[in-house]
Design a protein around this motif. Structure first.
Motif, PDB file in Angstrom:
ATOM      1  N   GLU A  82       0.231   6.253  -2.986  1.00  0.00           N
ATOM      2  CA  GLU A  82      -0.561   6.825  -1.896  1.00  0.00           C
ATOM      3  C   GLU A  82      -1.632   7.778  -2.431  1.00  0.00           C
ATOM      4  OE1 GLU A  82       1.876   8.199   1.377  1.00  0.00           O
ATOM      5  OE2 GLU A  82       1.950   6.114   2.034  1.00  0.00           O
ATOM      6  N   CYS A  83      -1.328   8.507  -3.502  1.00  0.00           N
ATOM      7  CA  CYS A  83      -2.338   9.386  -4.116  1.00  0.00           C
ATOM      8  C   CYS A  83      -3.514   8.555  -4.648  1.00  0.00           C
ATOM      9  CB  CYS A  83      -1.728  10.194  -5.250  1.00  0.00           C
ATOM     10  SG  CYS A  83      -0.593  11.503  -4.721  1.00  0.00           S
ATOM     11  N   LEU A  84      -3.201   7.471  -5.338  1.00  0.00           N
ATOM     12  CA  LEU A  84      -4.260   6.611  -5.890  1.00  0.00           C
ATOM     13  C   LEU A  84      -5.061   5.952  -4.769  1.00  0.00           C
ATOM     14  CD1 LEU A  84      -2.478   4.882  -8.913  1.00  0.00           C
ATOM     15  CD2 LEU A  84      -4.002   6.854  -8.933  1.00  0.00           C
ATOM     16  N   LEU A  85      -4.381   5.517  -3.740  1.00  0.00           N
ATOM     17  CA  LEU A  85      -5.078   4.872  -2.627  1.00  0.00           C
ATOM     18  C   LEU A  85      -5.988   5.867  -1.904  1.00  0.00           C
ATOM     19  CD1 LEU A  85      -5.365   2.159  -1.246  1.00  0.00           C
ATOM     20  CD2 LEU A  85      -3.444   2.761   0.250  1.00  0.00           C
ATOM     21  N   THR A 112       2.482  -1.321 -16.129  1.00  0.00           N
ATOM     22  CA  THR A 112       2.197  -2.470 -15.251  1.00  0.00           C
ATOM     23  C   THR A 112       3.239  -2.635 -14.157  1.00  0.00           C
ATOM     24  OG1 THR A 112       3.347  -3.894 -16.831  1.00  0.00           O
ATOM     25  CG2 THR A 112       0.951  -3.744 -17.026  1.00  0.00           C
ATOM     26  N   ASP A 113       4.479  -2.221 -14.418  1.00  0.00           N
ATOM     27  CA  ASP A 113       5.516  -2.333 -13.387  1.00  0.00           C
ATOM     28  C   ASP A 113       5.133  -1.558 -12.136  1.00  0.00           C
ATOM     29  OD1 ASP A 113       7.073  -3.974 -14.798  1.00  0.00           O
ATOM     30  OD2 ASP A 113       8.605  -2.502 -15.342  1.00  0.00           O
ATOM     31  N   PHE A 114       4.438  -0.427 -12.361  1.00  0.00           N
ATOM     32  CA  PHE A 114       4.047   0.403 -11.214  1.00  0.00           C
ATOM     33  C   PHE A 114       3.195  -0.386 -10.232  1.00  0.00           C
ATOM     34  CE2 PHE A 114       0.621   3.010  -9.398  1.00  0.00           C
ATOM     35  CZ  PHE A 114       1.381   3.732  -8.493  1.00  0.00           C
ATOM     36  N   LEU A 115       2.271  -1.190 -10.766  1.00  0.00           N
ATOM     37  CA  LEU A 115       1.367  -1.937  -9.891  1.00  0.00           C
ATOM     38  C   LEU A 115       1.992  -3.213  -9.353  1.00  0.00           C
ATOM     39  CD1 LEU A 115      -1.967  -1.565 -11.857  1.00  0.00           C
ATOM     40  CD2 LEU A 115      -1.389  -0.505  -9.681  1.00  0.00           C
ATOM     41  N   ASN A 116       2.950  -3.768 -10.064  1.00  0.00           N
ATOM     42  CA  ASN A 116       3.436  -5.099  -9.710  1.00  0.00           C
ATOM     43  C   ASN A 116       4.814  -5.134  -9.041  1.00  0.00           C
ATOM     44  OD1 ASN A 116       1.136  -6.309 -10.829  1.00  0.00           O
ATOM     45  ND2 ASN A 116       2.010  -6.168 -12.877  1.00  0.00           N
ATOM     46  N   LYS A 117       5.682  -4.199  -9.416  1.00  0.00           N
ATOM     47  CA  LYS A 117       7.069  -4.291  -8.971  1.00  0.00           C
ATOM     48  C   LYS A 117       7.204  -4.273  -7.457  1.00  0.00           C
ATOM     49  CE  LYS A 117       9.842  -0.858  -9.913  1.00  0.00           C
ATOM     50  NZ  LYS A 117      10.655   0.054 -10.730  1.00  0.00           N
ATOM     51  N   LYS A 118       6.412  -3.421  -6.803  1.00  0.00           N
ATOM     52  CA  LYS A 118       6.518  -3.314  -5.348  1.00  0.00           C
ATOM     53  C   LYS A 118       5.334  -3.942  -4.634  1.00  0.00           C
ATOM     54  CE  LYS A 118       9.577   0.665  -5.292  1.00  0.00           C
ATOM     55  NZ  LYS A 118       9.849   1.993  -4.721  1.00  0.00           N
ATOM     56  N   CYS A 119       4.590  -4.774  -5.347  1.00  0.00           N
ATOM     57  CA  CYS A 119       3.493  -5.541  -4.726  1.00  0.00           C
ATOM     58  C   CYS A 119       2.452  -4.635  -4.070  1.00  0.00           C
ATOM     59  CB  CYS A 119       4.054  -6.527  -3.702  1.00  0.00           C
ATOM     60  SG  CYS A 119       5.218  -7.699  -4.399  1.00  0.00           S
ATOM     61  N   TYR A 120       1.960  -3.659  -4.811  1.00  0.00           N
ATOM     62  CA  TYR A 120       0.924  -2.773  -4.286  1.00  0.00           C
ATOM     63  C   TYR A 120      -0.437  -3.471  -4.391  1.00  0.00           C
ATOM     64  CZ  TYR A 120       4.281   1.086  -4.412  1.00  0.00           C
ATOM     65  OH  TYR A 120       5.358   1.915  -4.187  1.00  0.00           O
ATOM     66  N   TYR A 121      -0.635  -4.464  -3.540  1.00  0.00           N
ATOM     67  CA  TYR A 121      -1.831  -5.295  -3.645  1.00  0.00           C
ATOM     68  C   TYR A 121      -3.104  -4.533  -3.325  1.00  0.00           C
ATOM     69  CZ  TYR A 121       1.500  -9.156  -3.716  1.00  0.00           C
ATOM     70  OH  TYR A 121       2.534 -10.000  -4.036  1.00  0.00           O
ATOM     71  N   GLN A 122      -2.987  -3.425  -2.574  1.00  0.00           N
ATOM     72  CA  GLN A 122      -4.199  -2.695  -2.190  1.00  0.00           C
ATOM     73  C   GLN A 122      -4.810  -1.928  -3.358  1.00  0.00           C
ATOM     74  OE1 GLN A 122      -2.070  -1.019   1.428  1.00  0.00           O
ATOM     75  NE2 GLN A 122      -4.157  -0.995   2.156  1.00  0.00           N
ATOM     76  N   LEU A 123      -4.029  -1.705  -4.401  1.00  0.00           N
ATOM     77  CA  LEU A 123      -4.544  -0.952  -5.534  1.00  0.00           C
ATOM     78  C   LEU A 123      -5.339  -1.866  -6.459  1.00  0.00           C
ATOM     79  CD1 LEU A 123      -1.660   1.460  -6.569  1.00  0.00           C
ATOM     80  CD2 LEU A 123      -3.710   1.974  -5.255  1.00  0.00           C
ATOM     81  N   SER A 124      -6.512  -1.404  -6.828  1.00  0.00           N
ATOM     82  CA  SER A 124      -7.357  -2.164  -7.752  1.00  0.00           C
ATOM     83  C   SER A 124      -6.836  -2.007  -9.174  1.00  0.00           C
ATOM     84  CB  SER A 124      -8.787  -1.647  -7.658  1.00  0.00           C
ATOM     85  OG  SER A 124      -9.558  -2.171  -8.702  1.00  0.00           O
ATOM     86  N   LEU A 125      -7.019  -3.052  -9.971  1.00  0.00           N
ATOM     87  CA  LEU A 125      -6.656  -2.980 -11.387  1.00  0.00           C
ATOM     88  C   LEU A 125      -7.816  -2.481 -12.246  1.00  0.00           C
ATOM     89  CD1 LEU A 125      -4.649  -6.313 -11.703  1.00  0.00           C
ATOM     90  CD2 LEU A 125      -3.722  -3.993 -11.838  1.00  0.00           C
ATOM     91  N   ASN A 126      -8.962  -2.275 -11.619  1.00  0.00           N
ATOM     92  CA  ASN A 126     -10.144  -1.779 -12.330  1.00  0.00           C
ATOM     93  C   ASN A 126     -10.159  -0.262 -12.268  1.00  0.00           C
ATOM     94  OD1 ASN A 126     -12.602  -1.177 -13.405  1.00  0.00           O
ATOM     95  ND2 ASN A 126     -13.795  -2.520 -12.052  1.00  0.00           N
ATOM     96  N   ILE A 127      -9.954   0.375 -13.394  1.00  0.00           N
ATOM     97  CA  ILE A 127      -9.810   1.825 -13.424  1.00  0.00           C
ATOM     98  C   ILE A 127     -11.053   2.550 -12.878  1.00  0.00           C
ATOM     99  CG2 ILE A 127     -10.641   2.088 -15.793  1.00  0.00           C
ATOM    100  CD1 ILE A 127      -8.501   4.268 -16.138  1.00  0.00           C
ATOM    101  N   SER A 128     -12.222   1.965 -13.053  1.00  0.00           N
ATOM    102  CA  SER A 128     -13.446   2.631 -12.603  1.00  0.00           C
ATOM    103  C   SER A 128     -13.516   2.766 -11.076  1.00  0.00           C
ATOM    104  CB  SER A 128     -14.681   1.879 -13.102  1.00  0.00           C
ATOM    105  OG  SER A 128     -14.748   0.587 -12.517  1.00  0.00           O
TER     106      SER A 128
END
Length: 435
Positions: A361-364, A413-429
Protein backbone atom coordinates in the motif's frame (compact mmCIF):
# COMPACT_ATOMS: atom_id res chain seq x y z
CA UNK A 1 -25.53 -25.35 22.87
CA UNK A 2 -22.27 -23.44 22.85
CA UNK A 3 -19.43 -23.81 20.37
CA UNK A 4 -16.81 -25.51 22.51
CA UNK A 5 -13.15 -24.60 22.10
CA UNK A 6 -10.28 -26.81 23.21
CA UNK A 7 -9.10 -24.01 25.46
CA UNK A 8 -12.00 -21.91 26.66
CA UNK A 9 -11.09 -18.81 28.63
CA UNK A 10 -12.23 -18.71 32.25
CA UNK A 11 -14.55 -15.76 31.53
CA UNK A 12 -16.19 -17.68 28.67
CA UNK A 13 -16.74 -20.68 30.95
CA UNK A 14 -18.30 -18.49 33.63
CA UNK A 15 -20.65 -16.84 31.14
CA UNK A 16 -21.52 -20.26 29.71
CA UNK A 17 -22.40 -21.57 33.17
CA UNK A 18 -24.55 -18.54 33.97
CA UNK A 19 -26.53 -18.98 30.76
CA UNK A 20 -27.14 -22.66 31.52
CA UNK A 21 -28.57 -21.64 34.91
CA UNK A 22 -31.12 -19.21 33.43
CA UNK A 23 -33.87 -21.73 32.66
CA UNK A 24 -33.87 -22.89 36.28
CA UNK A 25 -34.33 -19.37 37.75
CA UNK A 26 -37.29 -17.12 38.31
CA UNK A 27 -37.47 -13.84 36.39
CA UNK A 28 -35.73 -11.70 39.05
CA UNK A 29 -32.90 -14.19 39.44
CA UNK A 30 -32.56 -14.36 35.67
CA UNK A 31 -32.23 -10.60 35.48
CA UNK A 32 -29.40 -10.59 38.04
CA UNK A 33 -27.54 -13.33 36.18
CA UNK A 34 -27.99 -11.55 32.82
CA UNK A 35 -26.67 -8.30 34.32
CA UNK A 36 -23.63 -10.27 35.49
CA UNK A 37 -23.24 -11.78 32.02
CA UNK A 38 -23.40 -8.31 30.46
CA UNK A 39 -20.59 -7.13 32.72
CA UNK A 40 -18.49 -10.11 31.66
CA UNK A 41 -19.07 -9.34 27.98
CA UNK A 42 -17.40 -5.95 28.43
CA UNK A 43 -14.15 -7.80 29.19
CA UNK A 44 -14.38 -10.27 26.29
CA UNK A 45 -12.65 -9.97 22.94
CA UNK A 46 -14.37 -10.60 19.61
CA UNK A 47 -13.25 -14.23 19.39
CA UNK A 48 -14.70 -15.01 22.81
CA UNK A 49 -18.00 -13.35 21.92
CA UNK A 50 -18.17 -15.28 18.62
CA UNK A 51 -17.42 -18.57 20.37
CA UNK A 52 -20.36 -18.17 22.75
CA UNK A 53 -23.13 -16.37 20.87
CA UNK A 54 -23.71 -18.89 18.11
CA UNK A 55 -26.75 -19.71 15.98
CA UNK A 56 -27.32 -22.65 18.33
CA UNK A 57 -27.41 -20.37 21.34
CA UNK A 58 -29.91 -18.00 19.72
CA UNK A 59 -32.10 -20.98 18.76
CA UNK A 60 -31.88 -22.18 22.38
CA UNK A 61 -33.02 -18.76 23.63
CA UNK A 62 -35.98 -18.86 21.25
CA UNK A 63 -36.97 -22.29 22.55
CA UNK A 64 -36.72 -21.04 26.14
CA UNK A 65 -39.07 -18.17 25.25
CA UNK A 66 -41.56 -20.63 23.71
CA UNK A 67 -41.40 -22.81 26.84
CA UNK A 68 -41.81 -19.71 29.04
CA UNK A 69 -38.44 -20.34 30.67
CA UNK A 70 -37.09 -16.94 29.56
CA UNK A 71 -39.10 -13.72 29.46
CA UNK A 72 -39.03 -11.32 26.52
CA UNK A 73 -37.86 -8.56 28.88
CA UNK A 74 -34.84 -10.56 30.01
CA UNK A 75 -34.15 -11.73 26.47
CA UNK A 76 -33.99 -8.08 25.39
CA UNK A 77 -31.73 -7.20 28.33
CA UNK A 78 -29.22 -9.80 27.15
CA UNK A 79 -29.57 -9.25 23.39
CA UNK A 80 -29.24 -5.45 23.62
CA UNK A 81 -25.86 -5.84 25.27
CA UNK A 82 -24.70 -8.53 22.85
CA UNK A 83 -25.65 -6.20 19.99
CA UNK A 84 -23.96 -3.24 21.67
CA UNK A 85 -20.67 -5.14 22.14
CA UNK A 86 -20.83 -6.56 18.60
CA UNK A 87 -21.38 -3.13 17.02
CA UNK A 88 -18.82 -1.34 19.21
CA UNK A 89 -16.13 -3.92 18.50
CA UNK A 90 -16.98 -3.91 14.76
CA UNK A 91 -17.73 -7.64 14.87
CA UNK A 92 -19.25 -8.86 11.59
CA UNK A 93 -20.92 -12.09 12.61
CA UNK A 94 -24.17 -12.95 10.86
CA UNK A 95 -25.24 -16.17 12.60
CA UNK A 96 -28.13 -14.46 14.39
CA UNK A 97 -29.67 -13.73 10.96
CA UNK A 98 -30.20 -17.46 10.38
CA UNK A 99 -31.61 -18.29 13.82
CA UNK A 100 -35.22 -18.87 14.84
CA UNK A 101 -34.86 -15.97 17.28
CA UNK A 102 -34.21 -13.58 14.38
CA UNK A 103 -37.51 -14.66 12.80
CA UNK A 104 -39.31 -14.16 16.11
CA UNK A 105 -37.86 -10.64 16.39
CA UNK A 106 -39.03 -9.74 12.88
CA UNK A 107 -42.55 -10.96 13.63
CA UNK A 108 -42.69 -9.09 16.94
CA UNK A 109 -41.50 -5.81 15.38
CA UNK A 110 -44.16 -5.94 12.63
CA UNK A 111 -46.87 -6.96 15.11
CA UNK A 112 -46.01 -4.11 17.50
CA UNK A 113 -45.72 -1.55 14.71
CA UNK A 114 -49.12 -2.47 13.25
CA UNK A 115 -51.02 -2.14 16.52
CA UNK A 116 -53.70 0.53 16.30
CA UNK A 117 -54.04 0.93 20.05
CA UNK A 118 -51.85 0.38 23.11
CA UNK A 119 -48.65 0.27 21.09
CA UNK A 120 -45.68 -0.28 23.42
CA UNK A 121 -43.17 2.26 22.08
CA UNK A 122 -40.45 1.24 24.53
CA UNK A 123 -40.75 -2.41 23.56
CA UNK A 124 -40.64 -1.49 19.86
CA UNK A 125 -37.43 0.53 20.34
CA UNK A 126 -35.82 -2.33 22.28
CA UNK A 127 -36.78 -4.88 19.64
CA UNK A 128 -35.46 -2.67 16.84
CA UNK A 129 -32.15 -2.11 18.67
CA UNK A 130 -31.64 -5.85 19.19
CA UNK A 131 -32.62 -6.74 15.63
CA UNK A 132 -30.60 -4.05 13.81
CA UNK A 133 -27.44 -4.51 15.90
CA UNK A 134 -27.44 -8.32 15.60
CA UNK A 135 -28.76 -9.04 12.10
CA UNK A 136 -27.90 -7.79 8.59
CA UNK A 137 -29.30 -7.46 5.05
CA UNK A 138 -32.64 -6.31 6.39
CA UNK A 139 -35.95 -6.65 4.47
CA UNK A 140 -37.03 -3.14 3.33
CA UNK A 141 -40.24 -3.05 5.40
CA UNK A 142 -38.43 -3.98 8.61
CA UNK A 143 -35.56 -1.61 7.88
CA UNK A 144 -38.00 1.29 7.39
CA UNK A 145 -39.77 0.54 10.67
CA UNK A 146 -36.50 0.23 12.60
CA UNK A 147 -34.82 3.35 11.13
CA UNK A 148 -37.88 5.50 11.85
CA UNK A 149 -38.22 4.11 15.36
CA UNK A 150 -34.54 4.42 16.30
CA UNK A 151 -34.16 7.95 14.92
CA UNK A 152 -37.18 9.02 16.98
CA UNK A 153 -35.49 7.57 20.07
CA UNK A 154 -32.18 9.26 19.18
CA UNK A 155 -33.89 12.66 18.88
CA UNK A 156 -34.71 12.63 22.60
CA UNK A 157 -32.72 15.57 23.96
CA UNK A 158 -33.20 14.87 27.66
CA UNK A 159 -29.78 15.22 29.32
CA UNK A 160 -30.05 12.49 31.96
CA UNK A 161 -27.32 9.84 31.98
CA UNK A 162 -29.93 7.12 31.37
CA UNK A 163 -31.29 8.88 28.29
CA UNK A 164 -27.78 9.56 26.94
CA UNK A 165 -27.10 5.83 27.13
CA UNK A 166 -30.36 4.99 25.33
CA UNK A 167 -29.57 7.51 22.57
CA UNK A 168 -26.10 6.01 22.25
CA UNK A 169 -27.52 2.49 21.86
CA UNK A 170 -30.06 3.66 19.26
CA UNK A 171 -27.43 5.45 17.14
CA UNK A 172 -24.94 2.59 17.49
CA UNK A 173 -27.59 0.19 16.23
CA UNK A 174 -28.36 2.50 13.28
CA UNK A 175 -24.68 2.54 12.33
CA UNK A 176 -24.94 -1.24 11.88
CA UNK A 177 -27.22 -0.77 8.84
CA UNK A 178 -24.02 -0.21 6.83
CA UNK A 179 -24.69 -0.20 3.06
CA UNK A 180 -28.37 -1.16 3.15
CA UNK A 181 -30.26 1.29 0.94
CA UNK A 182 -32.65 3.56 2.85
CA UNK A 183 -35.04 6.14 1.43
CA UNK A 184 -33.59 9.61 2.15
CA UNK A 185 -37.02 10.80 3.32
CA UNK A 186 -36.81 8.39 6.24
CA UNK A 187 -33.62 9.75 7.79
CA UNK A 188 -32.03 12.89 6.36
CA UNK A 189 -33.98 15.55 8.29
CA UNK A 190 -33.63 13.62 11.56
CA UNK A 191 -29.94 12.71 11.33
CA UNK A 192 -29.10 16.27 10.26
CA UNK A 193 -30.95 17.63 13.28
CA UNK A 194 -29.13 15.22 15.61
CA UNK A 195 -25.70 16.23 14.27
CA UNK A 196 -26.44 19.97 14.26
CA UNK A 197 -27.81 19.85 17.81
CA UNK A 198 -24.66 18.06 18.95
CA UNK A 199 -22.47 20.69 17.29
CA UNK A 200 -24.28 23.40 19.24
CA UNK A 201 -24.97 21.73 22.60
CA UNK A 202 -22.54 18.79 22.87
CA UNK A 203 -25.25 16.55 24.29
CA UNK A 204 -24.12 13.21 22.81
CA UNK A 205 -21.46 10.77 23.97
CA UNK A 206 -18.44 10.36 21.70
CA UNK A 207 -19.69 6.95 20.59
CA UNK A 208 -23.19 8.28 19.83
CA UNK A 209 -21.81 11.16 17.73
CA UNK A 210 -19.47 8.88 15.80
CA UNK A 211 -22.35 6.47 15.16
CA UNK A 212 -24.56 9.26 13.80
CA UNK A 213 -21.84 10.23 11.32
CA UNK A 214 -21.13 6.61 10.40
CA UNK A 215 -24.81 6.05 9.59
CA UNK A 216 -24.79 9.11 7.31
CA UNK A 217 -21.47 8.29 5.58
CA UNK A 218 -22.72 4.80 4.74
CA UNK A 219 -25.76 6.41 3.09
CA UNK A 220 -23.39 8.60 1.06
CA UNK A 221 -21.84 5.46 -0.44
CA UNK A 222 -25.12 4.83 -2.33
CA UNK A 223 -26.28 8.45 -2.72
CA UNK A 224 -23.73 11.08 -3.73
CA UNK A 225 -26.41 13.80 -3.54
CA UNK A 226 -25.66 13.85 0.21
CA UNK A 227 -22.23 15.38 -0.41
CA UNK A 228 -23.39 19.00 -0.08
CA UNK A 229 -25.00 18.29 3.30
CA UNK A 230 -22.05 16.28 4.61
CA UNK A 231 -19.27 18.59 3.42
CA UNK A 232 -20.67 22.11 3.55
CA UNK A 233 -23.69 22.06 5.84
CA UNK A 234 -22.52 19.65 8.54
CA UNK A 235 -18.74 20.23 8.09
CA UNK A 236 -17.67 16.61 8.26
CA UNK A 237 -13.96 17.38 7.79
CA UNK A 238 -13.82 19.82 10.70
CA UNK A 239 -15.93 17.69 13.03
CA UNK A 240 -14.14 14.43 12.31
CA UNK A 241 -10.71 16.07 12.76
CA UNK A 242 -11.69 17.46 16.16
CA UNK A 243 -13.16 14.16 17.37
CA UNK A 244 -10.12 12.21 16.16
CA UNK A 245 -7.67 14.50 17.96
CA UNK A 246 -9.68 14.42 21.20
CA UNK A 247 -9.76 10.63 21.15
CA UNK A 248 -6.04 10.42 20.31
CA UNK A 249 -5.24 12.42 23.44
CA UNK A 250 -7.06 9.83 25.57
CA UNK A 251 -5.12 6.80 24.31
CA UNK A 252 -1.92 5.44 25.82
CA UNK A 253 -0.01 4.98 22.56
CA UNK A 254 3.09 3.65 24.32
CA UNK A 255 1.41 0.62 25.84
CA UNK A 256 2.25 -2.72 24.37
CA UNK A 257 -0.71 -4.62 23.08
CA UNK A 258 -4.03 -3.77 21.54
CA UNK A 259 -5.37 -6.53 19.32
CA UNK A 260 -1.84 -7.53 18.33
CA UNK A 261 -1.18 -8.89 21.83
CA UNK A 262 -4.74 -10.27 22.26
CA UNK A 263 -5.49 -7.53 24.82
CA UNK A 264 -8.86 -5.86 24.90
CA UNK A 265 -9.02 -2.38 23.47
CA UNK A 266 -10.28 0.55 25.51
CA UNK A 267 -13.52 2.23 24.50
CA UNK A 268 -11.61 5.26 23.17
CA UNK A 269 -9.48 3.00 20.94
CA UNK A 270 -12.59 1.30 19.61
CA UNK A 271 -14.33 4.61 18.86
CA UNK A 272 -11.23 5.98 17.13
CA UNK A 273 -11.05 2.88 14.94
CA UNK A 274 -14.76 3.29 14.17
CA UNK A 275 -14.02 6.83 12.88
CA UNK A 276 -11.26 5.54 10.58
CA UNK A 277 -13.43 2.90 8.89
CA UNK A 278 -15.94 5.33 7.23
CA UNK A 279 -13.04 7.62 6.20
CA UNK A 280 -12.03 4.84 3.83
CA UNK A 281 -15.37 5.08 1.99
CA UNK A 282 -15.65 8.84 2.26
CA UNK A 283 -12.30 9.62 0.64
CA UNK A 284 -13.02 7.15 -2.13
CA UNK A 285 -16.31 8.86 -3.07
CA UNK A 286 -16.00 12.53 -2.09
CA UNK A 287 -15.75 15.03 -4.97
CA UNK A 288 -15.82 18.26 -2.94
CA UNK A 289 -12.64 19.47 -1.31
CA UNK A 290 -11.85 22.28 1.13
CA UNK A 291 -9.39 23.25 3.83
CA UNK A 292 -11.28 21.27 6.46
CA UNK A 293 -10.15 18.05 4.82
CA UNK A 294 -6.51 19.12 4.98
CA UNK A 295 -7.07 19.43 8.73
CA UNK A 296 -8.67 15.97 8.77
CA UNK A 297 -5.82 14.30 6.88
CA UNK A 298 -3.39 16.06 9.22
CA UNK A 299 -5.26 14.52 12.19
CA UNK A 300 -5.16 11.07 10.55
CA UNK A 301 -1.41 11.54 10.01
CA UNK A 302 -0.90 12.27 13.72
CA UNK A 303 -2.84 9.14 14.63
CA UNK A 304 -0.82 7.14 12.09
CA UNK A 305 2.49 8.24 13.64
CA UNK A 306 1.25 7.60 17.18
CA UNK A 307 -0.10 4.14 16.30
CA UNK A 308 2.64 2.71 14.10
CA UNK A 309 4.69 0.98 16.82
CA UNK A 310 2.05 -0.66 19.02
CA UNK A 311 -1.29 -0.41 17.20
CA UNK A 312 -0.76 -1.94 13.77
CA UNK A 313 -4.49 -2.29 13.01
CA UNK A 314 -4.95 1.48 13.47
CA UNK A 315 -1.79 2.24 11.44
CA UNK A 316 -3.01 0.03 8.58
CA UNK A 317 -6.43 1.68 8.51
CA UNK A 318 -4.73 5.09 8.23
CA UNK A 319 -2.70 3.84 5.25
CA UNK A 320 -5.91 2.56 3.59
CA UNK A 321 -7.31 6.06 3.97
CA UNK A 322 -4.22 7.75 2.52
CA UNK A 323 -4.36 5.40 -0.45
CA UNK A 324 -7.99 6.18 -1.16
CA UNK A 325 -7.27 9.89 -0.82
CA UNK A 326 -4.42 9.87 -3.35
CA UNK A 327 -6.53 7.86 -5.82
CA UNK A 328 -9.31 10.47 -5.60
CA UNK A 329 -8.66 13.21 -8.18
CA UNK A 330 -10.53 15.73 -5.99
CA UNK A 331 -7.79 15.44 -3.36
CA UNK A 332 -4.89 17.76 -4.14
CA UNK A 333 -1.36 16.37 -3.91
CA UNK A 334 -0.22 19.62 -2.31
CA UNK A 335 -2.70 18.98 0.53
CA UNK A 336 -1.25 15.52 1.12
CA UNK A 337 2.11 17.29 1.42
CA UNK A 338 0.77 20.04 3.67
CA UNK A 339 -0.96 17.56 5.99
CA UNK A 340 2.19 15.47 6.47
CA UNK A 341 0.75 12.33 4.87
CA UNK A 342 3.56 12.06 2.29
CA UNK A 343 6.25 12.31 4.98
CA UNK A 344 4.47 9.77 7.18
CA UNK A 345 4.25 7.14 4.42
CA UNK A 346 7.89 7.75 3.45
CA UNK A 347 8.89 7.11 7.06
CA UNK A 348 6.87 3.88 7.10
CA UNK A 349 8.70 2.49 4.05
CA UNK A 350 11.88 2.38 6.19
CA UNK A 351 10.37 0.44 9.09
CA UNK A 352 12.22 -2.82 9.71
CA UNK A 353 8.96 -4.46 10.75
CA UNK A 354 7.13 -3.52 7.54
CA UNK A 355 4.96 -6.41 6.33
CA UNK A 356 4.16 -7.14 2.69
CA UNK A 357 0.61 -5.80 2.72
CA UNK A 358 1.70 -2.50 4.26
CA UNK A 359 4.66 -2.26 1.88
CA UNK A 360 2.31 -2.84 -1.05
CA UNK A 361 0.00 0.00 0.00
CA UNK A 362 2.93 2.38 0.66
CA UNK A 363 4.35 1.70 -2.82
CA UNK A 364 0.94 2.02 -4.45
CA UNK A 365 0.50 5.36 -2.66
CA UNK A 366 3.66 6.72 -4.32
CA UNK A 367 2.87 5.06 -7.64
CA UNK A 368 -0.39 7.06 -7.69
CA UNK A 369 1.41 10.28 -6.76
CA UNK A 370 3.91 9.68 -9.54
CA UNK A 371 1.17 9.07 -12.12
CA UNK A 372 -0.70 12.21 -11.09
CA UNK A 373 2.44 14.35 -11.14
CA UNK A 374 3.14 13.33 -14.75
CA UNK A 375 -0.06 14.96 -15.99
CA UNK A 376 0.88 18.38 -17.34
CA UNK A 377 -1.43 21.37 -16.84
CA UNK A 378 -2.64 23.63 -19.65
CA UNK A 379 -2.74 26.68 -17.41
CA UNK A 380 0.75 28.21 -17.05
CA UNK A 381 0.38 29.04 -13.35
CA UNK A 382 -0.95 25.56 -12.55
CA UNK A 383 1.89 23.99 -14.52
CA UNK A 384 4.46 25.97 -12.53
CA UNK A 385 2.73 24.87 -9.34
CA UNK A 386 2.78 21.23 -10.47
CA UNK A 387 6.51 21.38 -11.19
CA UNK A 388 7.16 22.95 -7.79
CA UNK A 389 5.22 20.19 -6.01
CA UNK A 390 7.06 17.52 -8.04
CA UNK A 391 10.39 18.98 -6.99
CA UNK A 392 9.37 19.11 -3.32
CA UNK A 393 8.23 15.48 -3.30
CA UNK A 394 11.31 14.29 -5.20
CA UNK A 395 13.60 16.05 -2.73
CA UNK A 396 11.80 14.41 0.20
CA UNK A 397 12.23 11.02 -1.48
CA UNK A 398 15.97 11.62 -1.92
CA UNK A 399 16.39 12.80 1.68
CA UNK A 400 14.61 9.71 3.03
CA UNK A 401 16.65 7.25 0.92
CA UNK A 402 13.45 6.14 -0.80
CA UNK A 403 15.28 4.80 -3.86
CA UNK A 404 17.23 2.28 -1.78
CA UNK A 405 14.01 1.07 -0.16
CA UNK A 406 12.29 0.59 -3.52
CA UNK A 407 15.31 -1.21 -4.93
CA UNK A 408 15.31 -3.64 -2.00
CA UNK A 409 11.62 -4.39 -2.57
CA UNK A 410 12.21 -5.11 -6.24
CA UNK A 411 15.09 -7.43 -5.41
CA UNK A 412 12.64 -9.50 -3.36
CA UNK A 413 10.64 -10.98 -6.22
CA UNK A 414 8.40 -12.94 -3.85
CA UNK A 415 7.06 -9.64 -2.56
CA UNK A 416 5.67 -8.74 -5.98
CA UNK A 417 4.56 -12.20 -7.05
CA UNK A 418 3.50 -14.26 -4.04
CA UNK A 419 0.27 -12.38 -3.40
CA UNK A 420 -0.37 -11.32 -7.01
CA UNK A 421 0.14 -7.58 -6.52
CA UNK A 422 -0.62 -6.91 -10.17
CA UNK A 423 -1.16 -3.18 -9.62
CA UNK A 424 2.49 -2.65 -8.74
CA UNK A 425 4.78 -1.81 -11.62
CA UNK A 426 8.04 -3.71 -12.04
CA UNK A 427 9.69 -0.57 -13.44
CA UNK A 428 11.44 1.13 -10.55
CA UNK A 429 11.32 4.55 -12.22
CA UNK A 430 7.52 4.54 -12.00
CA UNK A 431 7.73 5.06 -8.24
CA UNK A 432 9.53 8.39 -8.56
CA UNK A 433 8.33 11.90 -9.28
CA UNK A 434 11.20 12.96 -11.50
CA UNK A 435 11.66 16.72 -11.60
Amino acid sequence: MFAQENQETSISKMLNELFCELEHCNEDEQRKKIEEMNEMMNEMNVDEIKSIFTKGLFNKMNKMIEEKKLSIENTILLLKHVGFCKALKNLHDYRFRYSSLNKRMEEMIIEEEEKKEEKNERLLVDLCECYISLSYNFPPKLLSICVTCLLKAALNKEESEENQKEVEIALLALSNTEYNEIDKELYLKEITEIIKYQQKHRNLTKLAYQSAWQFLIYRFFNDDSLEEVIVNELHFGREAARELEELARCIDWKKKGGVEMNKEETKDELILMRWLCPFFDFFRSCRSWNEEFVELISSITKVFRAAKNNFCHIRDQCIHTFLNAVENMAVKIEDLLKSGAVDAVLEEVHQSTLNEDTAYECLLFFLNISERMKEEEDDEKEEMKRRSIKMEIFEKMEEEGYEDAITSFHETTDFLNKKCYYQLSLNISDYFVNA
